[in-house]
Write a protein that holds these residues in place. Structure first.
Motif, short mmCIF file in Angstrom:
data_model
loop_
_atom_site.label_atom_id
_atom_site.label_comp_id
_atom_site.label_asym_id
_atom_site.label_seq_id
_atom_site.Cartn_x
_atom_site.Cartn_y
_atom_site.Cartn_z
N VAL A 1 0.82 -1.22 0.00
CA VAL A 1 0.00 0.00 0.00
C VAL A 1 0.85 1.26 0.00
N ASN A 2 2.17 1.10 0.03
CA ASN A 2 3.07 2.25 0.00
C ASN A 2 4.07 2.07 -1.14
N PRO A 3 3.73 2.54 -2.33
CA PRO A 3 4.58 2.35 -3.51
C PRO A 3 6.02 2.84 -3.31
N GLU A 4 6.20 3.84 -2.44
CA GLU A 4 7.55 4.36 -2.22
C GLU A 4 8.44 3.34 -1.53
N LEU A 5 7.84 2.39 -0.82
CA LEU A 5 8.62 1.39 -0.10
C LEU A 5 8.76 0.08 -0.87
N ALA A 6 7.90 -0.11 -1.87
CA ALA A 6 7.90 -1.39 -2.59
C ALA A 6 9.05 -1.44 -3.60
N ASN A 7 9.76 -2.55 -3.63
CA ASN A 7 10.77 -2.77 -4.66
C ASN A 7 10.83 -4.25 -5.00
N GLU A 8 11.60 -4.57 -6.05
CA GLU A 8 11.64 -5.94 -6.54
C GLU A 8 12.14 -6.92 -5.50
N PHE A 9 13.11 -6.49 -4.69
CA PHE A 9 13.68 -7.39 -3.69
C PHE A 9 12.62 -7.87 -2.70
N ALA A 10 11.79 -6.95 -2.23
CA ALA A 10 10.75 -7.31 -1.26
C ALA A 10 9.75 -8.29 -1.89
N PHE A 11 9.35 -8.00 -3.12
CA PHE A 11 8.41 -8.90 -3.80
C PHE A 11 9.04 -10.28 -4.04
N ASN A 12 10.30 -10.28 -4.43
CA ASN A 12 10.98 -11.56 -4.69
C ASN A 12 11.07 -12.42 -3.44
N MET A 13 11.28 -11.77 -2.30
CA MET A 13 11.33 -12.54 -1.05
C MET A 13 10.00 -13.23 -0.78
N MET A 14 8.91 -12.52 -1.02
CA MET A 14 7.59 -13.11 -0.80
C MET A 14 7.31 -14.23 -1.81
N ILE A 15 7.68 -14.00 -3.06
CA ILE A 15 7.49 -15.04 -4.08
C ILE A 15 8.30 -16.27 -3.72
N GLY B 1 9.20 -17.18 -0.68
CA GLY B 1 8.56 -17.79 0.48
C GLY B 1 7.35 -18.63 0.09
N PHE B 2 6.50 -18.07 -0.76
CA PHE B 2 5.31 -18.80 -1.21
C PHE B 2 5.71 -20.02 -2.04
N SER B 3 6.71 -19.85 -2.91
CA SER B 3 7.14 -20.96 -3.76
C SER B 3 7.72 -22.10 -2.92
N GLU B 4 8.50 -21.75 -1.92
CA GLU B 4 9.08 -22.78 -1.05
C GLU B 4 7.99 -23.56 -0.32
N SER B 5 6.86 -22.90 -0.08
CA SER B 5 5.75 -23.55 0.63
C SER B 5 4.75 -24.19 -0.33
N GLY B 6 5.02 -24.11 -1.62
CA GLY B 6 4.12 -24.70 -2.61
C GLY B 6 2.86 -23.89 -2.85
N ARG B 7 2.85 -22.64 -2.39
CA ARG B 7 1.67 -21.79 -2.53
C ARG B 7 1.80 -20.92 -3.79
N MET B 8 1.72 -21.56 -4.95
CA MET B 8 2.00 -20.86 -6.19
C MET B 8 0.92 -19.86 -6.58
N ASP B 9 -0.33 -20.10 -6.18
CA ASP B 9 -1.38 -19.11 -6.45
C ASP B 9 -1.07 -17.81 -5.70
N ASP B 10 -0.58 -17.95 -4.46
CA ASP B 10 -0.20 -16.76 -3.70
C ASP B 10 1.02 -16.08 -4.32
N ALA B 11 1.94 -16.89 -4.85
CA ALA B 11 3.12 -16.32 -5.52
C ALA B 11 2.70 -15.48 -6.73
N LEU B 12 1.72 -15.99 -7.48
CA LEU B 12 1.21 -15.23 -8.64
C LEU B 12 0.46 -13.98 -8.18
N GLY B 13 -0.15 -14.06 -6.99
CA GLY B 13 -0.80 -12.88 -6.43
C GLY B 13 0.21 -11.76 -6.17
N VAL B 14 1.42 -12.14 -5.75
CA VAL B 14 2.47 -11.15 -5.54
C VAL B 14 2.87 -10.51 -6.87
N VAL B 15 2.89 -11.32 -7.93
CA VAL B 15 3.18 -10.78 -9.27
C VAL B 15 2.14 -9.72 -9.64
#
Length: 266
Positions: free
Chosen positions: A129-143, A145-159
């Motif tokens: 909700v704060n575009p000034e704080l969002a960057n690729e590194f933060a999104f990649n960490m979440m992707i 995390g979701f991928s490691e847990s097999g939660r690929m729908d959530d990973a696509l949600g991050v995309v």
């Protein structure tokens, strides 16, 4: 003083030196000495004393810096005190310091590393909700995390979140997704992502190719894996030990041991 403090591993001695130095004429502690003392206190799990020190500094009108809170967050994470790390992030504005992207990423990184994904999601939502704080590194960490847990729908949600705030999908993002879909056995989606990656103008590297080749071998599609190896070579991407290892393993499991041996000889 800061260098001397770093060489002391006894909390009481460190505090004594810190307080003694503070009383000396024509001397004042700087950011380095405060950080040095905080690290010593943190390693001794004396977090209460760090907060007392921060309160004293605040009351004295001392300019508080991000480094002080970085000590707390990293140390809390090291000792598995995740709620306290998040609390530190929340408390920073009360000390006149705004959390930065670096600190948000530090907290998310610690939580994902220790598989506290649901806690990481809460911090991540604040970034979205704060575009000034969002960057690729933060999104990649979440992707990741979701991928490691097999939660690929959530990973696509991050995309989807990335697209909303105009954050570019880089090679790491694509590769993590491809690897994730391979790991959950959705090889067709992985192949689609591989194709989409190239269509977007980003060329796969050896890590990307190795992930897809491994996924293909995992589901018994060794011939397809060999085709991707040829494509890889044509594009000038040099296979590494991991690439060859997964291919040989796939050939052997597919009862194509002789091919595997020839492959090794090559």
């Amino acid at each position: 003083i800061s260098e001397t403090l770093k060489s002391i591993d006894d909390v009481e001695r460190a505090i004594y030196l810190f307080e003694w130095a503070m009383k000396q004429p024509n001397y004042a502690h700087n950011s380095s000495t405060y950080v040095a003392l905080m690290w010593i206190l943190a390693q001794a799990k004396e977090f209460g004393k760090i907060w007392e020190l921060l309160e004293e500094m605040k009351l004295a009108g001392f300019e508080l810096k991000l480094d002080y809170f970085n000590v707390l967050i990293k140390s809390y994470g090291e000792f598995g005190k995740y709620d306290e790390a998040i609390h530190t992030l929340r408390e920073m504005p009360n000390f006149g310091v705004s959390p930065t992207l670096y600190l948000y990423n530090a907290v998310i990184s610690v939580l994902i590393k220790d598989q506290k994904l649901d806690m990481a999601i809460g911090i991540y939502r604040e970034l979205v909700v704060n575009p000034e704080l969002a960057n690729e590194f933060a999104f990649n960490m979440m992707i990741h995390g979701f991928s490691e847990s097999g939660r690929m729908d959530d990973a696509l949600g991050v995309v989807d979140d990335m697209k909303k705030v105009n954050v570019h999908m880089g090679r790491v993002t694509w590769t993590t997704l491809i690897d994730g879909f391979c790991n959950v056995g959705n090889i067709e989606k992985a192949i689609q992502m591989f194709s989409d990656m190239k269509d977007s103008g980003i060329m796969p590297n050896v890590v990307t190719y190795s992930a897809l080749i491994k996924g293909l071998c995992k589901v018994g599609r060794v011939d397809d894996a060999m085709n991707y190896l040829q494509s890889m070579r044509k594009e000038g991407c040099v296979p590494n030990a991991i690439t060859y290892t997964v291919l040989v393993d796939g050939l052997c499991k597919g009862e194509r041991v002789d091919e595997g041996k020839r492959f090794l000889d090559e």
